[in-house]
Design a protein around this motif. Sequence first.
Motif, PDB file in Angstrom:
ATOM      1  N   ALA A   1       0.821  -1.210   0.000  1.00 44.20           N
ATOM      2  CA  ALA A   1       0.000   0.000   0.000  1.00 44.20           C
ATOM      3  C   ALA A   1       0.857   1.263   0.000  1.00 44.20           C
ATOM      4  N   LYS A   2       1.947   1.237   0.760  1.00 43.26           N
ATOM      5  CA  LYS A   2       2.814   2.422   0.830  1.00 43.26           C
ATOM      6  C   LYS A   2       3.532   2.678  -0.492  1.00 43.26           C
ATOM      7  N   PHE A   3       3.979   1.633  -1.168  1.00 44.38           N
ATOM      8  CA  PHE A   3       4.622   1.822  -2.465  1.00 44.38           C
ATOM      9  C   PHE A   3       3.635   2.407  -3.478  1.00 44.38           C
ATOM     10  N   VAL A   4       2.402   1.943  -3.434  1.00 45.59           N
ATOM     11  CA  VAL A   4       1.371   2.506  -4.306  1.00 45.59           C
ATOM     12  C   VAL A   4       1.158   3.982  -3.967  1.00 45.59           C
ATOM     13  N   GLY A   5       1.099   4.267  -2.656  1.00 49.79           N
ATOM     14  CA  GLY A   5       0.923   5.649  -2.231  1.00 49.79           C
ATOM     15  C   GLY A   5       2.074   6.533  -2.665  1.00 49.79           C
TER      16      GLY A   5
ATOM     17  N   VAL B   1      -4.506  10.529  -0.869  1.00 54.76           N
ATOM     18  CA  VAL B   1      -4.222   9.096  -0.991  1.00 54.76           C
ATOM     19  C   VAL B   1      -3.223   8.666   0.070  1.00 54.76           C
ATOM     20  N   ALA B   2      -2.189   9.473   0.275  1.00 54.82           N
ATOM     21  CA  ALA B   2      -1.177   9.152   1.276  1.00 54.82           C
ATOM     22  C   ALA B   2      -1.791   9.135   2.674  1.00 54.82           C
ATOM     23  N   VAL B   3      -2.658  10.097   2.952  1.00 61.11           N
ATOM     24  CA  VAL B   3      -3.286  10.176   4.273  1.00 61.11           C
ATOM     25  C   VAL B   3      -4.142   8.941   4.530  1.00 61.11           C
ATOM     26  N   VAL B   4      -4.928   8.542   3.543  1.00 61.88           N
ATOM     27  CA  VAL B   4      -5.790   7.366   3.698  1.00 61.88           C
ATOM     28  C   VAL B   4      -4.959   6.112   3.942  1.00 61.88           C
ATOM     29  N   ILE B   5      -3.885   5.945   3.160  1.00 53.84           N
ATOM     30  CA  ILE B   5      -3.026   4.762   3.310  1.00 53.84           C
ATOM     31  C   ILE B   5      -2.365   4.752   4.676  1.00 53.84           C
ATOM     32  N   LEU B   6      -1.916   5.900   5.134  1.00 51.14           N
ATOM     33  CA  LEU B   6      -1.255   5.973   6.435  1.00 51.14           C
ATOM     34  C   LEU B   6      -2.231   5.655   7.566  1.00 51.14           C
ATOM     35  N   VAL B   7      -3.453   6.137   7.471  1.00 49.87           N
ATOM     36  CA  VAL B   7      -4.445   5.857   8.508  1.00 49.87           C
ATOM     37  C   VAL B   7      -4.767   4.363   8.556  1.00 49.87           C
ATOM     38  N   VAL B   8      -4.940   3.738   7.384  1.00 39.24           N
ATOM     39  CA  VAL B   8      -5.198   2.295   7.333  1.00 39.24           C
ATOM     40  C   VAL B   8      -4.001   1.522   7.898  1.00 39.24           C
ATOM     41  N   ALA B   9      -2.797   1.968   7.548  1.00 34.80           N
ATOM     42  CA  ALA B   9      -1.586   1.309   8.040  1.00 34.80           C
ATOM     43  C   ALA B   9      -1.472   1.407   9.556  1.00 34.80           C
ATOM     44  N   ILE B  10      -1.873   2.546  10.105  1.00 31.07           N
ATOM     45  CA  ILE B  10      -1.848   2.693  11.564  1.00 31.07           C
ATOM     46  C   ILE B  10      -2.767   1.668  12.212  1.00 31.07           C
ATOM     47  N   GLY B  11      -3.932   1.431  11.609  1.00 30.25           N
ATOM     48  CA  GLY B  11      -4.846   0.426  12.143  1.00 30.25           C
ATOM     49  C   GLY B  11      -4.245  -0.965  12.113  1.00 30.25           C
TER      50      GLY B  11
END
Length: 306
Positions: free
Chosen positions: A23-27, A114-124
């Motif tokens: 997900a982070k690489f996509v972001g 997009v980065a914010v959404v990915i980071l929030v999901v990653a935190i979960g």
Amino acid sequence: MSAGGGTKAILAALGANAGIAVAKFVGFAITGASSMLAEAVHSVADTSNQGLLLLGQKTSQRKATKDHPFGYGRDRYFYSFIVALMLFTLGSAFAIYEGIHKLQHPEPLTSPLVAVVILVVAIGLETYSFRTAIVESRKIKGDVGWWGFIRQSRTPELPVVLLEDAGALFGLVFALFGVGLAVITGDPVWDGIGTLMIGALLGVIAVILIIEMKSLLIGEGATNTELDRIENAIAGGRVQRLIHIRTQYIGPDELLVAAKIALEPGLPLADVASEIDAAEQRIRESVPAARLIYLEPDLDRTPANT
């Protein structure tokens, strides 16, 4: 319990980090945020690290050989040490390099949402992995604090996963901080600052792990609590006193105990052997990890008080 709990925590972290890395690489590809790239590389390093921890658990189970008569238990320490080095090189050094590059050549972010959404999901996801590591660690932590557990634990996987997950969570917060301020202020330099914060954090964690794993790899003795239990267990029967003792963990679940004990003078050989066997049994009941025990009988030559 330590091996099983460690495996569960490792698998939870492995699954979370693998998904997060993709997900982070996509972001990063969409936004161009350096903090996202640093976090993506960090997740790749963490995923590889979990694989190494699993490999160490597997290879440590090999049977003892003539060349390695005490077995391969220290393989778990070796691979945990390699994990600490990888966290420093692939995680910290790369993030610091990328952060400096971003500060020198700032570039505006694209599609920061997009980065914010990915980071929030990653935190979960990282929170789930971190919670699993905490739950499994509590089973063997005892009454010591978390810092004491990291310093005193002879099981390397759980402290490694705990610190990795904690670093990942704070790293995600730092990335969110950098991206958020870059969007709010319109200045991409904040993205580079967030990346540098990630690198510094990972560097501190890596150094702590390197120090702790190096100590385990060289060889650590029983904890103070275990040593007290062993000494109390030895004192019994016809054992007059403990003359001296040496202990060393040759694997996370295998403690070597070597001691010289003073027995009553004039005991027949059969009684000496019986007293040694009884003392060994008491030690194993008090400290189950004490699997290799060598007791040398001797006479108490302590000068009498005058």
